[in-house]
Design a protein around this motif. Structure first.
Motif, mmCIF file in Angstrom:
data_model
loop_
_atom_site.group_PDB
_atom_site.id
_atom_site.type_symbol
_atom_site.label_atom_id
_atom_site.label_comp_id
_atom_site.label_asym_id
_atom_site.label_seq_id
_atom_site.Cartn_x
_atom_site.Cartn_y
_atom_site.Cartn_z
ATOM 1 N N GLY A 1 0.794 -1.219 0.000
ATOM 2 C CA GLY A 1 0.000 0.000 0.000
ATOM 3 C C GLY A 1 0.824 1.266 0.000
ATOM 4 N N LEU A 2 2.118 1.160 0.309
ATOM 5 C CA LEU A 2 2.981 2.337 0.385
ATOM 6 C C LEU A 2 3.935 2.434 -0.798
ATOM 7 C CD1 LEU A 2 3.927 2.171 4.185
ATOM 8 C CD2 LEU A 2 2.265 3.704 3.104
ATOM 9 N N ASN A 3 4.034 1.360 -1.579
ATOM 10 C CA ASN A 3 4.990 1.357 -2.688
ATOM 11 C C ASN A 3 4.595 2.324 -3.789
ATOM 12 O OD1 ASN A 3 6.592 -0.774 -1.531
ATOM 13 N ND2 ASN A 3 4.943 -2.186 -2.084
ATOM 14 N N ASN A 4 3.295 2.452 -4.037
ATOM 15 C CA ASN A 4 2.788 3.370 -5.061
ATOM 16 C C ASN A 4 1.485 3.964 -4.541
ATOM 17 O OD1 ASN A 4 1.731 4.701 -7.271
ATOM 18 N ND2 ASN A 4 2.315 3.114 -8.736
ATOM 19 N N PRO A 5 1.479 5.262 -4.179
ATOM 20 C CA PRO A 5 0.271 5.861 -3.585
ATOM 21 C C PRO A 5 -0.961 5.779 -4.474
ATOM 22 C CG PRO A 5 2.178 7.309 -3.343
ATOM 23 C CD PRO A 5 2.584 6.229 -4.280
ATOM 24 N N ASP A 6 -0.751 5.681 -5.815
ATOM 25 C CA ASP A 6 -1.879 5.671 -6.732
ATOM 26 C C ASP A 6 -2.343 4.269 -7.101
ATOM 27 O OD1 ASP A 6 -1.814 8.485 -6.888
ATOM 28 O OD2 ASP A 6 -0.205 8.379 -8.389
ATOM 29 N N LYS A 7 -1.676 3.277 -6.574
ATOM 30 C CA LYS A 7 -1.987 1.919 -6.994
ATOM 31 C C LYS A 7 -2.030 0.987 -5.789
ATOM 32 C CE LYS A 7 -0.318 -1.646 -10.101
ATOM 33 N NZ LYS A 7 0.744 -2.007 -11.040
ATOM 34 N N PRO A 8 -3.129 0.244 -5.604
ATOM 35 C CA PRO A 8 -3.221 -0.658 -4.454
ATOM 36 C C PRO A 8 -2.420 -1.936 -4.667
ATOM 37 C CG PRO A 8 -5.197 -0.843 -5.780
ATOM 38 C CD PRO A 8 -4.373 0.247 -6.400
ATOM 39 N N ASP A 9 -2.102 -2.601 -3.573
ATOM 40 C CA ASP A 9 -1.510 -3.934 -3.605
ATOM 41 C C ASP A 9 -2.568 -4.942 -3.151
ATOM 42 O OD1 ASP A 9 1.191 -3.294 -4.371
ATOM 43 O OD2 ASP A 9 1.435 -2.392 -2.383
ATOM 44 N N TYR A 10 -2.377 -6.189 -3.535
ATOM 45 C CA TYR A 10 -3.322 -7.245 -3.179
ATOM 46 C C TYR A 10 -2.567 -8.410 -2.540
ATOM 47 C CZ TYR A 10 -6.791 -4.850 -6.046
ATOM 48 O OH TYR A 10 -7.660 -3.920 -6.564
ATOM 49 N N LEU A 11 -3.210 -9.083 -1.619
ATOM 50 C CA LEU A 11 -2.645 -10.308 -1.053
ATOM 51 C C LEU A 11 -3.769 -11.221 -0.598
ATOM 52 C CD1 LEU A 11 -1.247 -9.972 2.564
ATOM 53 C CD2 LEU A 11 -2.884 -8.340 1.608
ATOM 54 N N THR A 12 -3.478 -12.518 -0.563
ATOM 55 C CA THR A 12 -4.413 -13.515 -0.057
ATOM 56 C C THR A 12 -3.777 -14.197 1.145
ATOM 57 O OG1 THR A 12 -5.346 -13.901 -2.250
ATOM 58 C CG2 THR A 12 -5.677 -15.623 -0.611
ATOM 59 N N PHE A 13 -4.541 -14.362 2.202
ATOM 60 C CA PHE A 13 -4.019 -15.032 3.390
ATOM 61 C C PHE A 13 -5.152 -15.773 4.104
ATOM 62 C CE2 PHE A 13 -5.312 -10.772 4.664
ATOM 63 C CZ PHE A 13 -6.029 -10.984 5.831
ATOM 64 N N LYS A 14 -4.777 -16.757 4.918
ATOM 65 C CA LYS A 14 -5.733 -17.472 5.758
ATOM 66 C C LYS A 14 -5.741 -16.818 7.134
ATOM 67 C CE LYS A 14 -4.586 -21.315 7.700
ATOM 68 N NZ LYS A 14 -4.193 -22.725 7.940
ATOM 69 N N GLY A 15 -6.938 -16.493 7.638
ATOM 70 C CA GLY A 15 -7.010 -15.811 8.918
ATOM 71 C C GLY A 15 -8.279 -16.129 9.682
ATOM 72 N N THR A 16 -8.277 -15.725 10.929
ATOM 73 C CA THR A 16 -9.427 -15.922 11.815
ATOM 74 C C THR A 16 -10.001 -14.572 12.195
ATOM 75 O OG1 THR A 16 -8.450 -17.924 12.734
ATOM 76 C CG2 THR A 16 -10.211 -16.896 14.006
ATOM 77 N N LEU A 17 -11.318 -14.427 12.068
ATOM 78 C CA LEU A 17 -11.981 -13.182 12.453
ATOM 79 C C LEU A 17 -12.042 -13.116 13.983
ATOM 80 C CD1 LEU A 17 -13.513 -10.711 11.267
ATOM 81 C CD2 LEU A 17 -15.606 -12.016 11.623
ATOM 82 N N THR A 18 -11.416 -12.097 14.560
ATOM 83 C CA THR A 18 -11.335 -12.018 16.027
ATOM 84 C C THR A 18 -12.221 -10.939 16.626
ATOM 85 O OG1 THR A 18 -9.402 -10.553 15.827
ATOM 86 C CG2 THR A 18 -8.986 -12.920 16.035
ATOM 87 N N PHE A 19 -12.655 -9.955 15.823
ATOM 88 C CA PHE A 19 -13.484 -8.877 16.377
ATOM 89 C C PHE A 19 -14.210 -8.178 15.237
ATOM 90 C CE2 PHE A 19 -13.859 -4.286 17.373
ATOM 91 C CZ PHE A 19 -14.728 -4.360 18.456
#
Length: 644
Positions: A471-489
Motif C-alpha cells: 500500500g505504500l509502494n505506489n500511492p496511486d496503486k493498491p496492492d493485493y494479497l491472499t491469506f488465511k485468517g481468523t476473524l477475532t473482532f
C-alpha cells in the motif's frame, strides 16, 4: 570537395525521390536554413535551400534529423551527402524532403551562382514540343538508360517482383522495435489496373498519393466519442502487407458508416486516399512508425487473396518470461485457455462509462499461468469461443503489474486465434494432453476485485502487509494479497446500524451504490442521480480484525463480503427490519455478528494508502473471501510438503 554536377536537376526530375535511383547519393550545399515551426505538433521544422552550384531547390528536413541542427553539425553553407529523399509537388513547386543525410564538412561562402531549378524546368517545358500528358502519380517509373546516376540502367521502382511467402505463415517478427520506413527493402507491385502498390514499409507523411495492398489482421468495435469540439464514432484496423510490415488505420464519422460493414478480418484490400501521420506509440503497437486516418473519401477495394501476404505474424514468448518484463509492454502469447471467468460490468473512473470484462486463465508449457482480461464484445463471446480449453494465439496483449502480473487485450487487437495451424500449437496441445496442464505457479497471484483466491503456495501472511510495505509502494496503486485468517473482532456498534443508506435506483448511474440522505418529509434524496425516493436500500459497511500466527490487522467489509460473513444471504435491510424498524432489539442484532466471530476464512484484501486530514494510513479492504475448507486445506498442505 566538389559538388555533384547536375544533382539538383536530377533529383527534381526524378519526380519521386531516391526510390527511383537508389544508388544516387549526391553531394550538395545547404545555402539557407530557416525554422518554420509546426503548429500541429509544436516541434521545430526546418526549411532548407539545397544547391549544386548550378541550380538550387527548396527542401524540408524531417524532424528525425533536427538533432543535426540542434547540435550545430548542420550549418549554413556546409556540404552534405543526401542519402534518402522524396520529391513532393506543392503549389506548382517541387519540394525536396530530406530523410537521411550525412554532413561532410563545413564551408565558408556559397559555391557558384545557382539558379532556381523550378524556373529552369518550367522554361524548358514551355519550349519543348507538345506531347501526350503523363500523370505525375501512380505511374510505373522507368528511368532512361542514359541516366548517369543509375548504374544498373533500370529503376528499382520498376520492379514488380513479389516477395516469396514463408512456409510458416506465423513466422516470428519482433513488434517491440519500430523500423524506419527507409530501412526495409523496396517491394513495388501494381494493381490489376496498373496502379503502383507502395509497401507499408515505404510510407511516410510527405507522400501525397499512394496505394497499399494489405490484409486486415484485426478490426475493433465501433466506439463513440464526445468532447468540446463535437461528437462522433470511430473504429480501427491493422493492416499487414507483403513487406511483412503492419500499420494502424482509424476511420472517423461518415467513414465508419461507409466502411465498417465492408471491411472483414483476414480479407485483402487496396487502400488509398488516407492521411499519414506519425504513430502515437502510447496506443499503437504496429511495426510502422506511422498510422493512417481515413474519411469517407477514401478509396478501398476488395481484391483477390493471391497468397503473397501472410495470414498473421507472431513473436511468441513464454508466460514464465513475463515475470521479468516491464508493465505496458506488448507481447504475443500461445497458450491454453485453462478457465473462463464470469462476465462482469464495472464503471470506468476516467470516463464514467460502463465497461464489460471477462478474465481468462492462460497457461503454457513453461508451467506458469497468468490472467488475461478481455473487454467489450470479446468478453461476451469468451465463454462460447474458449470452451473446451483450446490452444489460442493472442497478439499484442498489454502487460500489467496489476495484482502481480496480468495482461489484457487492447483497442483494435483481436480476441485470439483458435488452434492456429503452426507446429508450436501442436506441441502445446500435446503437452496439455500428456500432463493435464498442471501449472506450478501463477503470475497473477492477486487479480483484485472478484478474481480468484490464490492457491496455498501463493498465499502470504498478515505480517506481509508491514514487512513488504504493501500500500505504500505506489500511492496511486493498491496492492493485493491472499491469506488465511481468523476473524477475532467485529466493530458493529455504529449509530443506526453497521450499514449506510443507498439510492433505491437499481439502474445506472446509481445501481444501489450511492449514499442518500433523508429529507424532512421522510423521503430519500440522492445527490448522484438527483432523484427523490420513498425508500432506500441499506448496504453493509463495517470493520473488524483478522489474525493469523504472524500478526493481526484491521480490515473493512463491504456489502457482498459482509453478507457472506454473516451467513450467506443476510441483507442489511433484513437485519434493519428485524432489529431497528419498530423497537431496537440489541440482542438479536448482536446475534447476527456473534455467529461470524472466531470463524476461519481465506481472505483476499486490497491494501491502499489513504489520507485522512493530515494523517496517512494504510487501509486493507476485503474484496473476496471463502470459508476455510478444512479437508481441502489438509490435502493442499500435504501436497506442499511432498513438493518441498
Amino acid at each position: 570537395m566538389s559538388l555533384t554536377h547536375g544533382a539538383i536537376s536530377a533529383m527534381v526530375r526524378s519526380g519521386e525521390g531516391h526510390h527511383a535511383t537508389p544508388d544516387f547519393q549526391p553531394t550538395v550545399q545547404i545555402i539557407n536554413i530557416k525554422s518554420v515551426g509546426n503548429k500541429n505538433t509544436g516541434s521545430d521544422r526546418y526549411r532548407l535551400i539545397l544547391s549544386d552550384g548550378e541550380h538550387y531547390c527548396n527542401g524540408m528536413l524531417t524532424t528525425q534529423l533536427n538533432g543535426l541542427i540542434h547540435s550545430g553539425e548542420i550549418t549554413q553553407d556546409c556540404l552534405v551527402r543526401v542519402d534518402e529523399y522524396m520529391i513532393n509537388k506543392i503549389q506548382n513547386r517541387m519540394l525536396t524532403i530530406v530523410m537521411k543525410m550525412e554532413v561532410l564538412q563545413p564551408h565558408e561562402g556559397r559555391i557558384g551562382e545557382p539558379n532556381d531549378v523550378d524556373k529552369t524546368l518550367n522554361m524548358a517545358k514551355s519550349t519543348a514540343p507538345a506531347s501526350e500528358a503523363q500523370p505525375m502519380y501512380n505511374r510505373t517509373n522507368v528511368q532512361p538508360s542514359s541516366n548517369p546516376y543509375n548504374s544498373n540502367g533500370n529503376s528499382s521502382g520498376a520492379s514488380a517482383n513479389k516477395p516469396t511467402s514463408p512456409s510458416n505463415p506465423y513466422g516470428g517478427s519482433s513488434y517491440n522495435n519500430r523500423t524506419s520506413p527507409s530501412s526495409a527493402p523496396i517491394i513495388r507491385t501494381t494493381t490489376t489496373s496498373g496502379v503502383p502498390i507502395t509497401p507499408i514499409a515505404q510510407l511516410n507523411m510527405y507522400q501525397n498519393r499512394w496505394t497499399i495492398k494489405a490484409r486486415v489482421t484485426t478490426k475493433s468495435d465501433i466506439r463513440t466519442w464526445s468532447n468540446a469540439r463535437g461528437e462522433g464514432s470511430l473504429f480501427s484496423v491493422e493492416l499487414l502487407d507483403a513487406s511483412a510490415h503492419d500499420i494502424k488505420c482509424t476511420f472517423f464519422k461518415d467513414a465508419v458508416d461507409k466502411f465498417y460493414g465492408m471491411l472483414e478480418q483476414d480479407s485483402v484490400y487496396t487502400f488509398s486516399g488516407g492521411r499519414i501521420k506519425v504513430a502515437n506509440q502510447q496506443y499503437n503497437t504496429c511495426k510502422s512508425g506511422y498510422e493512417i486516418t481515413f474519411d469517407a473519401n477514401a478509396e478501398i477495394h476488395l481484391v483477390p487473396d493471391e497468397g503473397e501476404i501472410q495470414a498473421q505474424i507472431y513473436d511468441f514468448v513464454k508466460i514464465s518470461s513475463l515475470e521479468q518484463m516491464e508493465a505496458n509492454k506488448t507481447v504475443d502469447l500461445l497458450a491454453i485457455v485453462k478457465s473462463v471467468g464470469e462476465v462482469a460490468n464495472l464503471i470506468s473512473k476516467k470516463s464514467g462509462n460502463e465497461l464489460t470484462k471477462c478474465d481468462l486463465t492462460l497457461v503454457d508449457d513453461s508451467g506458469v499461468d497468468i490472467n488475461c482480461t478481455l473487454w467489450g464484445e470479446k468478453a461476451h463471446e469468451a465463454a462460447t469461443k474458449f470452451a473446451n480449453q483450446p490452444v489460442v494465439a493472442f497478439r499484442r496483449l498489454r502487460l500489467s503489474d496489476y495484482g502481480g502480473k496480468s495482461c489484457s487485450t487492447t483497442q483494435g487487437t483481436g480476441g485470439g486465434q483458435i488452434s492456429p495451424d503452426i507446429p508450436e500449437a501442436r506441441a502445446l496441445q500435446k503437452w496439455w494432453s500428456d500432463t493435464g496442464g498442471q501449472s506450478t505457479r501463477s503470475l497473477s497471484s492477486s487479480v483484485g476485485g472478484s478474481g480468484k483466491l490464490d492457491s496455498l503456495p501463493d498465499r502470504k501472511t498478515v505480517q506481509t502487509i508491514k514487512m513488504e510495505h504493501l500500500g505504500l509502494n505506489n500511492p496511486d496503486k493498491p496492492d493485493y494479497l491472499t491469506f488465511k485468517g481468523t476473524l477475532t473482532f467485529i466493530k458493529k456498534d455504529k449509530d443506526g446500524g453497521a450499514w449506510y443508506t443507498a439510492c433505491a435506483r437499481s439502474e445506472e448511474p446509481c445501481k444501489n451504490r450511492f449514499k442518500v440522505t433523508q429529507t424532512t418529509d421522510g423521503n430519500w434524496f440522492c445527490d448522484k442521480c438527483q432523484g427523490t425516493f420513498p425508500n432506500c436500500v441499506r448496504r453493509w459497511i463495517f470493520s473488524g480484525t483478522v489474525a493469523d500466527d504472524t500478526s493481526t490487522t484491521w480490515v473493512s467489509f463491504f456489502n457482498e463480503q459482509a453478507e457472506m460473513l454473516l451467513g450467506g444471504n443476510v441483507t442489511a435491510d433484513q437485519v434493519f427490519e428485524e432489529t431497528y424498524s419498530e423497537e431496537a432489539d440489541q440482542d438479536k442484532y448482536d446475534s447476527y455478528f456473534a455467529r461470524a466471530n472466531h470463524s476461519d476464512w481465506v481472505f483476499k484484501c486490497r491494501v491502499k494508502q489513504e489520507n485522512l486530514g493530515d494523517e496517512t494510513r494504510v487501509k486493507a479492504s476485503v474484496v473476496n473471501m471463502m470459508p476455510l475448507d478444512y479437508a481441502q486445506e489438509s490435502r493442499d498442505m500435504l501436497q506442499a510438503i511432498s513438493n518441498f
